[in-house]
Design a protein around this motif. Sequence first.
Motif, short mmCIF file in Angstrom:
data_model
loop_
_atom_site.label_atom_id
_atom_site.label_comp_id
_atom_site.label_asym_id
_atom_site.label_seq_id
_atom_site.Cartn_x
_atom_site.Cartn_y
_atom_site.Cartn_z
N PHE A 1 19.59 -13.05 -20.63
CA PHE A 1 20.60 -13.25 -19.60
C PHE A 1 20.37 -12.31 -18.44
N LYS A 2 20.67 -12.77 -17.22
CA LYS A 2 20.56 -11.93 -16.04
C LYS A 2 21.84 -12.04 -15.23
N GLN A 3 22.34 -10.89 -14.81
CA GLN A 3 23.56 -10.83 -14.01
C GLN A 3 23.43 -11.68 -12.75
N ASP A 4 24.46 -12.48 -12.47
CA ASP A 4 24.57 -13.33 -11.28
C ASP A 4 23.65 -14.55 -11.32
N ASP A 5 22.89 -14.74 -12.39
CA ASP A 5 22.07 -15.95 -12.51
C ASP A 5 22.94 -17.14 -12.90
N THR A 6 22.47 -18.34 -12.53
CA THR A 6 23.19 -19.58 -12.82
C THR A 6 22.53 -20.32 -13.97
N TYR A 7 23.35 -20.83 -14.89
CA TYR A 7 22.84 -21.54 -16.07
C TYR A 7 23.56 -22.87 -16.22
N ASP A 8 22.88 -23.82 -16.86
CA ASP A 8 23.49 -25.12 -17.14
C ASP A 8 24.44 -25.01 -18.32
N VAL A 9 25.58 -25.68 -18.18
CA VAL A 9 26.56 -25.77 -19.27
C VAL A 9 26.80 -27.24 -19.56
N GLN A 10 26.74 -27.61 -20.84
CA GLN A 10 27.00 -28.99 -21.24
C GLN A 10 28.36 -29.10 -21.92
N PHE A 11 29.13 -30.11 -21.47
CA PHE A 11 30.46 -30.33 -22.04
C PHE A 11 30.78 -31.82 -21.92
N ASN A 12 31.09 -32.45 -23.05
CA ASN A 12 31.39 -33.89 -23.06
C ASN A 12 30.30 -34.71 -22.39
N SER A 13 29.05 -34.37 -22.73
CA SER A 13 27.86 -35.10 -22.27
C SER A 13 27.60 -34.98 -20.77
N LYS A 14 28.23 -34.02 -20.11
CA LYS A 14 27.98 -33.79 -18.69
C LYS A 14 27.55 -32.34 -18.47
N LYS A 15 26.86 -32.11 -17.34
CA LYS A 15 26.36 -30.78 -17.04
C LYS A 15 27.16 -30.12 -15.93
N TYR A 16 27.38 -28.82 -16.10
CA TYR A 16 28.08 -28.01 -15.10
C TYR A 16 27.28 -26.72 -14.91
N LYS A 17 27.69 -25.92 -13.95
CA LYS A 17 27.00 -24.68 -13.65
C LYS A 17 27.89 -23.48 -13.99
N ALA A 18 27.27 -22.46 -14.58
CA ALA A 18 27.97 -21.22 -14.91
C ALA A 18 27.21 -20.04 -14.33
N VAL A 19 27.93 -19.10 -13.73
CA VAL A 19 27.33 -17.90 -13.17
C VAL A 19 27.71 -16.70 -14.04
N VAL A 20 26.71 -15.98 -14.54
CA VAL A 20 26.97 -14.84 -15.41
C VAL A 20 27.55 -13.68 -14.59
N THR A 21 28.69 -13.18 -15.04
CA THR A 21 29.37 -12.09 -14.32
C THR A 21 29.41 -10.79 -15.12
N TYR A 22 29.12 -10.87 -16.41
CA TYR A 22 29.21 -9.66 -17.24
C TYR A 22 28.27 -9.78 -18.43
N ILE A 23 27.51 -8.72 -18.69
CA ILE A 23 26.65 -8.64 -19.87
C ILE A 23 26.96 -7.33 -20.57
N GLY A 24 27.51 -7.41 -21.77
CA GLY A 24 27.91 -6.21 -22.49
C GLY A 24 26.73 -5.29 -22.80
N ALA A 25 26.95 -4.00 -22.60
CA ALA A 25 25.88 -3.03 -22.87
C ALA A 25 25.89 -2.55 -24.31
N MET A 26 27.04 -2.67 -24.96
CA MET A 26 27.18 -2.21 -26.35
C MET A 26 27.67 -3.36 -27.22
N PRO A 27 27.21 -3.42 -28.47
CA PRO A 27 27.67 -4.50 -29.36
C PRO A 27 29.12 -4.31 -29.78
N GLU A 28 29.77 -5.42 -30.10
CA GLU A 28 31.12 -5.37 -30.65
C GLU A 28 31.04 -5.00 -32.14
N GLU A 29 32.18 -4.97 -32.81
CA GLU A 29 32.22 -4.59 -34.22
C GLU A 29 31.39 -5.53 -35.09
#
Length: 287
Positions: free
Chosen positions: A151-179
């Motif tokens: 993943f890269k910050q501010d990059d755009t990726y394809d999102v599929q939902f109900n057989s259609k494509k949309y665009k998503a822009v990454v706004t946050y990438i966690g630096a530390m893992p969750e529990e």
Amino acid sequence: MRNGFVVILFVMIIALLAACSESDDTASQKQKNQETPVETVQAKTGDFVVEKTVYGRMEPLSMTPVTLPVPGEVDDIEVVEGDHVSKNDTLFTLKTAAGKQTIKTPKDGKVLQLKAEKGATISNENPAAMIADGDKMKMELSVTSALRKHFKQDDTYDVQFNSKKYKAVVTYIGAMPEENGLYTVKAEVDNKKDVFIAGDIAALMLPVKAVKDTVILPTAAIVEKDNQSYVYLVKDGEAREEKVEITEMQSDESAVEGNVKKGDQVVVNGQQTLSNHSKVNATERQE
């Protein structure tokens, strides 16, 4: 007399066997000359991108609570759950000890979690409603460290939902893992047409690898037999069997190596019944 009968019977048997043999040869020749209808596409070349599917949950980008100054009885309601409102629109009116109060929306957005019911008394301890951002949704994903690095910050990726494509822009990438050991990634998705509602699960397509300058074929064209991969090329009205090595495979397309070049007519429908040098009647598939 008896010897004559045996001779006649022998001649009849020989004639019958000859006729059967001729019939088999004719059938074999007809089968050999029969054209099998097949569908083809042209092989192409280019960079083959391998994608991983990562699932995420849709949530409103922001949620603003509607708080009451004092408790009271709901007198009149102007909205219903899911309505789009503008800042300072009236949500409902409230009868209180100090008189009627008009409760307005604090921002533009969509009305969610509306607690007001006409005639009901509501307190001011909890929000009477929530105003969600109406134009964008937040997609939240939990990924492994191996996927996180793609993943890269501010990059755009394809999102599929109900057989259609949309665009998503990454706004946050966690630096530390969750529990749970996974990393949180957040992306924004346009929702002006109300495609998504809170809780929807969508698939983000994450490119993780690219095979440079390779032959790309429909995966459906590949035939597996004897632990080998083959495709059939149409040349001079015949199916030519060619061995290929699959370097990367996806559900719709695969990258291969072998005696296949750009522009070759590759059989994608009907190949399961073919053998090398089968006569074919080929029709090119229209994309």
